[in-house]
Design an enzyme around this catalytic site. Structure first.
Site, PDB file in Angstrom:
ATOM      1  N   ASP A   7       0.142  -6.207   0.001  1.00 29.72           N
ATOM      2  CA  ASP A   7      -1.013  -6.613  -0.792  1.00 29.72           C
ATOM      3  C   ASP A   7      -0.611  -7.859  -1.572  1.00 29.72           C
ATOM      4  OD1 ASP A   7      -2.632  -4.392  -0.049  1.00 29.72           O
ATOM      5  OD2 ASP A   7      -1.580  -3.143  -1.515  1.00 29.72           O
TER       6      ASP A   7
ATOM      7  N   CYS B 155       0.847  -1.186   0.000  1.00 33.16           N
ATOM      8  CA  CYS B 155       0.000   0.000   0.000  1.00 33.16           C
ATOM      9  C   CYS B 155       0.887   1.243   0.000  1.00 33.16           C
ATOM     10  CB  CYS B 155      -0.902   0.006   1.230  1.00 33.16           C
ATOM     11  SG  CYS B 155      -1.830   1.549   1.448  1.00 33.16           S
TER      12      CYS B 155
END
Length: 275
Positions: A189, A182
């Site tokens: 992620d 992120c």
């Protein structure tokens, strides 16, 4: 609309007690696309498929209801929707009375379309519907077990990609090793990636090294997929190409961006074992 740093990401926020569409935080796509050399004419079409697993509201009698929701945000929309704001918005329905599911669907589509700047479709289903229980593998040949060394974990290195112009093929390749971070919180992620193409045969070792070079890269899901699509298109010159990432869930939401050359159909909603 403003920058990701001004979004609710990484900040302590109070959950709204009742319906509040003002919680949605749109982020313009234009700035990141300009970094990739894109203008108004996009070389791809596509969609961002969102799945929500924590949608609840009160019916006309005050009885809690729950549903699973699928949202489709078109890639040509001027804005993406920041995921934490999306979660806060959906949770604002928790103590809100809604007459029926048609009214709920209408509200969701209206608010999300306004935030995205383009029509957003909404499909609601029950937790007991047959489709909700289906877990599938992404179609294609998995390339993750190649016996190769890795030394680059960021930034993404398009020079690792190569193809063989003497061997033109149509094939679908899959990797479960895509990881990015992120850009605001630094949280990881995780995604499975499906690449379907027609053109010079991709060097699989180079492709896998390239995908692993996202491991320390900070960018939103949608932006990573567009970068991958453009790098493959530029370096390997396929005549047809699609890139589909199925990201793991966070905050009751998963985001699944799909980009392809014009003329291809939009994807299904294949829920993988990691989702």
């Amino acid at each position: 609309m403003s920058t990701p740093e001004q979004s609710p990401l990484g900040k302590s926020v109070a959950y709204a007690g009742t319906y509040d569409p003002g919680l949605l935080f749109p982020i313009p796509r234009a700035a990141k696309r300009a970094e990739l050399g894109l203008g108004d004419e996009l070389p791809f079409i596509g969609v961002d498929v969102w799945n929500a697993y924590e949608l609840s509201w009160l019916d006309a009698r005050g009885k809690p209801r729950v549903a699973l929701a699928e949202f489709r945000v078109p890639a040509e929309s001027p804005n993406l929707i920041e995921s934490k704001s999306f979660k806060l918005y959906l949770n604002s329905f928790n103590q809100t009375r809604v007459h029926d599911t048609d009214e709920l669907r209408t509200k969701l589509s209206h608010d999300l379309s306004l935030a995205a700047g383009a029509p957003v479709s909404v499909v609601l289903s029950t937790p007991t519907s047959p489709q909700s229980a289906i877990i599938e593998n992404l179609a294609g040949e998995v390339i993750d077990d190649l016996p190769i060394e890795f030394t680059r974990y960021g930034p993404p290195d398009a020079s690792l990609l190569y193809s063989n112009p003497d061997a033109v093929v149509e094939e679908t390749l899959v990797s479960h090793l895509l990881k990015s971070n992120c850009p605001v919180t630094g949280q990881p992620d995780w995604a499975s990636l499906q690449i379907h193409y027609v053109g010079p045969r991709l060097g699989r070792d180079g492709l896998l090294r390239y995908l692993v070079s996202y491991r320390e890269h900070a960018e939103f899901h949608e932006q990573c997929v567009e970068r991958i699509f453009l790098d493959l298109q530029k370096q390997c010159e396929p005549t047809r190409l699609s890139v589909y990432a199925r990201y793991t869930r966070r905050g009751g939401l998963d985001i699944n961006p799909f980009r392809c050359t014009p003329g291809w159909m939009m994807p299904g909603n294949t829920r993988t074992s990691r989702q």
